[in-house]
Scaffold this active site. Structure first.
Site, PDB file in Angstrom:
ATOM      1  N   HIS A 137      34.564  39.482  27.324  1.00 22.33           N
ATOM      2  CA  HIS A 137      35.206  38.179  27.503  1.00 22.33           C
ATOM      3  C   HIS A 137      36.002  37.770  26.256  1.00 22.33           C
ATOM      4  O   HIS A 137      36.512  36.671  26.201  1.00 22.33           O
ATOM      5  CB  HIS A 137      34.164  37.100  27.806  1.00 22.33           C
ATOM      6  N   GLU A 145      41.010  42.870  40.762  1.00 25.47           N
ATOM      7  CA  GLU A 145      42.101  42.670  39.803  1.00 25.47           C
ATOM      8  C   GLU A 145      43.296  43.574  40.059  1.00 25.47           C
ATOM      9  O   GLU A 145      44.441  43.183  39.815  1.00 25.47           O
ATOM     10  CB  GLU A 145      41.603  42.863  38.366  1.00 25.47           C
TER      11      GLU A 145
END
Ligand SMILES: Cc1ncc(C[n+]2csc(CCOP(=O)(O)OP(=O)(O)O)c2C)c(N)n1
Lengths: 363, 331
Positions: free
Chosen positions: B129, B60
């Site tokens: 999440h 990321e």
């Protein structure tokens, strides 16, 4: 005890490159670019970098500059990198790159402005597409990968010429994920990226030996599946040759390379540091015996290409250039306070108008 | 015309802009053949090729960092993060670089980037999440923060985000990715950024919410209407810079306000909204502004997420409390 039998699957070598040894003697036939003119030009630029650096430290001591990271001892890396790049290539520097910036055409007053606390220094008049100096360690190597992607894409799909991104970092940078993520991606996507590590042996007070268990930093390339090479970073000929080979490879679609240039930081980490707390005088003295300027000067002298007269003449010329740069820096009026808003967004959103006006009114 | 969902509107906007502008590059983890974990990039690689729709290695920081390099070279990168909970390694590049390049170089280089991420809870996902940490981005100078709440706004705002010359964080409320269908013509018409939308008019109280929280907020507004309380519902859409004018205009009518968000309360965006209302519209208020938010806890695993998320009942209760306070002052 049972010892399992294992088959070797892959093996690797790390090579190193040198042309001029510590005594200024050639260790192999010099490359074609090493004509008297170009070597003298490199000597000149390295000398200029050293003067610009030395003056920066003095100006910091007298309150005319903020904290400054000297590149004393690393002039061959900066100049070698700058000389190996095409003007159209894109440089992504870390903060200790005065030599390379000068070689890229960045003005002395721009370098001083940056360290004097004025963003306008990063608005380079030349090298318009080069990235500004990066203070966070290693982040610029990822930007370099992004630049390299863009250059490759524009070459393949938008009919632009083949260009290369070159990113520099220190030995400390090779411990960060950014460095590894960048070379991993560059290898995977075959990006035209050259990563040059200035191994000056120190990350502030942490010696290279405690930065990593790796024997060389160049071998970190192996994990990314790209070529890695160590060069003598005090030998401008070796640096230029290695970077130039990597640039040509990248330009021709051969993908990225990692180059570790081994040098030594002959100064404090920055003007806010005191290196005597962590390094011994003997180590420093020994490092001075390998430094890049004297090495090239000795070679030039020996080859009959240089002498005291030329040196005096050069010092006079460079002093004038330096003084002009210092004057330009000192005579630049302060930026307007509102400038902090002027380039925050392309167009200042209305929500900021009140703060902008407050700053303008000085209340 | 077929009706499409919010996530399909995202795809439609990406496809439209890739078609219109060869500089637009879409990339991220699994965005190619797989079309992204929520299928937001479905079919794009087939249509535009793997030179423009790229699967990246799993990193990321890299996804955020290379966008900077691409953008300063004139491309228009649109980077996807699979979930907001995985964006933290990318914060460094967003905060230290993307938001600062224009200013740092006094306009020489800029970062026209869109960082997209699905965000928010309510889909029974594993830990990390279901995050809603938009305030992290709102605090960072030099960024825009955009949250769509309907298919049409997802389409129009994403087009605007890609065309914007500055970096935009585009957070997609995944709980309502497929909750509503709407006709969204592929007109290429962007919606304005920095501009709030009034979703429901009313004269008694102003409700401010964004993303998926608007679902419960609009439901609460219906219930309140049955009780004779007419709520005006505002979707700021661009959370930074915030369009406070539309909110103040509404307070001129309603004099009461509740801010609703999924994120934790402490230093959440609600705090900024309330602070600005205090600065610009204190005299209009008949009661202190209330917040209905997630708790100042870690976002719980999904068995407790319904308790965490601000539901209709909490919103209605807050509205009643604010109204009672106002009445009690005899105003
Ligand atoms: C991400 C990050 N962490 C910490 C620092 C503080 N810092 C500045 S320079 C430095 C050492 C860097 O060493 P190296 O990469 O070897 O480069 P050098 O300064 O020796 O050229 C550190 C830790 C920083 N600038 N960025």
């Amino acid at each position: 005890m049972h010892k399992p039998r294992m088959q070797p699957l892959a093996s690797f070598d790390i090579a190193s490159l040198q042309y001029l040894d510590e005594r200024g003697q050639t260790t192999q036939t010099l490359p074609d670019f090493a004509t008297p003119d170009s070597l003298i030009a490199h000597y000149r630029q390295m000398s200029l970098a050293r003067m610009v650096d030395g003056r920066a430290v003095k100006m910091q001591r007298t309150g005319q500059l903020g904290t400054y990271p000297s590149s004393l001892g690393q002039e061959a890396i900066g100049v070698g990198v700058g000389a190996a790049m095409g003007e159209e290539d894109v440089y992504c520097p870390n903060y200790r790159e005065t030599g390379a910036l000068l070689e890229r055409g960045v003005a002395i007053e721009e370098i001083y402005a940056i360290w004097g606390g004025d963003e306008r220094g990063q608005n380079f008049r030349h090298a318009r597409e080069d990235l500004p100096l990066s203070v966070p360690i290693a982040t610029q190597i990822l930007h370099g990968a992004g630049v390299a992607f863009a250059l490759k894409y524009k070459n393949a799909h938008l009919n632009e010429p083949a260009r290369v991104a070159v990113a520099s970092g220190g030995d400390g940078a090779t411990s960060r994920g950014d460095f590894y993520e960048a070379i991993n991606l560059a290898g995977d996507w075959k990006l035209p990226l050259v990563v040059v590590i200035n191994n000056n042996q120190w990350a502030i007070s942490l010696p290279r030996s405690e930065q990593t268990a790796c024997k060389t930093l160049a071998q970190k390339a192996i994990a990314a599946g790209i070529p890695g090479l160590q060069v003598d970073g005090n030998d401008v000929i070796a640096v230029r040759q290695a970077v130039s080979d990597a640039v040509v490879l990248a330009r021709n679609g051969g993908g990225p390379s990692l180059i570790e240039a081994v040098s030594y930081r002959l100064c404090d980490h920055t003007t806010a540091d005191d290196a005597s707390r962590y390094q011994s005088e003997e180590t420093l003295r020994a490092a001075w015996s390998r430094e890049p300027l004297v090495r090239l000067r000795t070679y030039l002298d020996g080859a009959g290409l240089w002498g005291d007269n030329q040196e005096e003449e050069l010092q006079r010329e460079l002093t004038q250039i330096l003084e002009q740069g210092v004057r330009n820096y000192r005579e630049t009026p302060r930026d307007a306070a509102t400038a902090m808003f002027d380039h925050l967004y392309a167009t200042l959103p209305e929500a900021f108008l009140e703060q902008y006006q407050q700053l303008q009114g000085g209340d | 015309m077929a009706e499409i969902t919010l996530v399909q509107a995202v795809t439609q906007a990406l496809a439209h802009e890739m078609q219109a502008d060869p500089r637009v590059i879409v990339y991220g983890e699994d965005v190619g053949i797989n079309g992204g974990v929520f299928r937001a990039t479905e079919g794009l690689q087939e249509r535009f090729g793997s030179a423009r729709v790229l699967d990246t290695p799993l990193a990321e920081t890299m996804i955020a960092g290379i966008a900077v390099g691409m953008a300063v070279q004139g491309l228009r990168p649109v980077a996807e993060f699979q979930f907001m909970g995985f964006i933290y390694p990318a914060l460094d590049h967003i905060l230290s670089h993307a938001g600062r390049f224009r200013n740092r170089t006094r306009g020489r280089l800029s970062c026209p980037i869109v960082y997209r991420a699905p965000y928010g809870g309510g889909i029974h996902a594993p830990e990390h999440h279901s995050e809603s940490t938009e305030a992290l981005f709102a605090h960072i100078p030099g960024l825009r923060l955009v949250v769509p709440s309907s298919p049409a706004r997802a389409y129009g705002l994403l087009l605007a985000a890609i065309r914007d010359p500055d970096p935009v964080i585009f957070l997609e409320p995944k709980r309502i990715y497929r909750a509503v269908r709407q006709e969204v013509p592929d007109s290429g018409q962007a919606l304005p950024l920095d501009c709030a939308f009034v979703l429901r008019e009313g004269s008694d109280i102003t409700l401010i919410a964004w993303g998926a929280a608007l679902k419960e907020t609009l439901e609460a507004a219906e219930l309140l209407a049955a009780d004779g309380i007419q709520a005006e519902v505002i979707d700021p859409a661009t959370l930074k810079p915030l369009d406070i004018h539309t909110i103040i205009d509404s307070l001129e009518k309603t004099h009461c306000c509740v801010v609703i968000h999924e994120a934790a309360r402490f230093c959440g965006l609600g705090a900024e909204v309330v602070a600005q209302i205090n600065e610009y519209a204190f005299d209009l208020l008949e009661a202190p502004v209330q917040r209905v938010t997630g708790y100042d806890t870690v976002m719980p695993y999904y068995q407790l997420e319904a308790e965490y998320l601000p539901g209709v009942a909490r919103i209605v209760a807050a509205v009643k409390e604010v109204r009672d306070y106002a009445k009690g002052r005899g105003l």
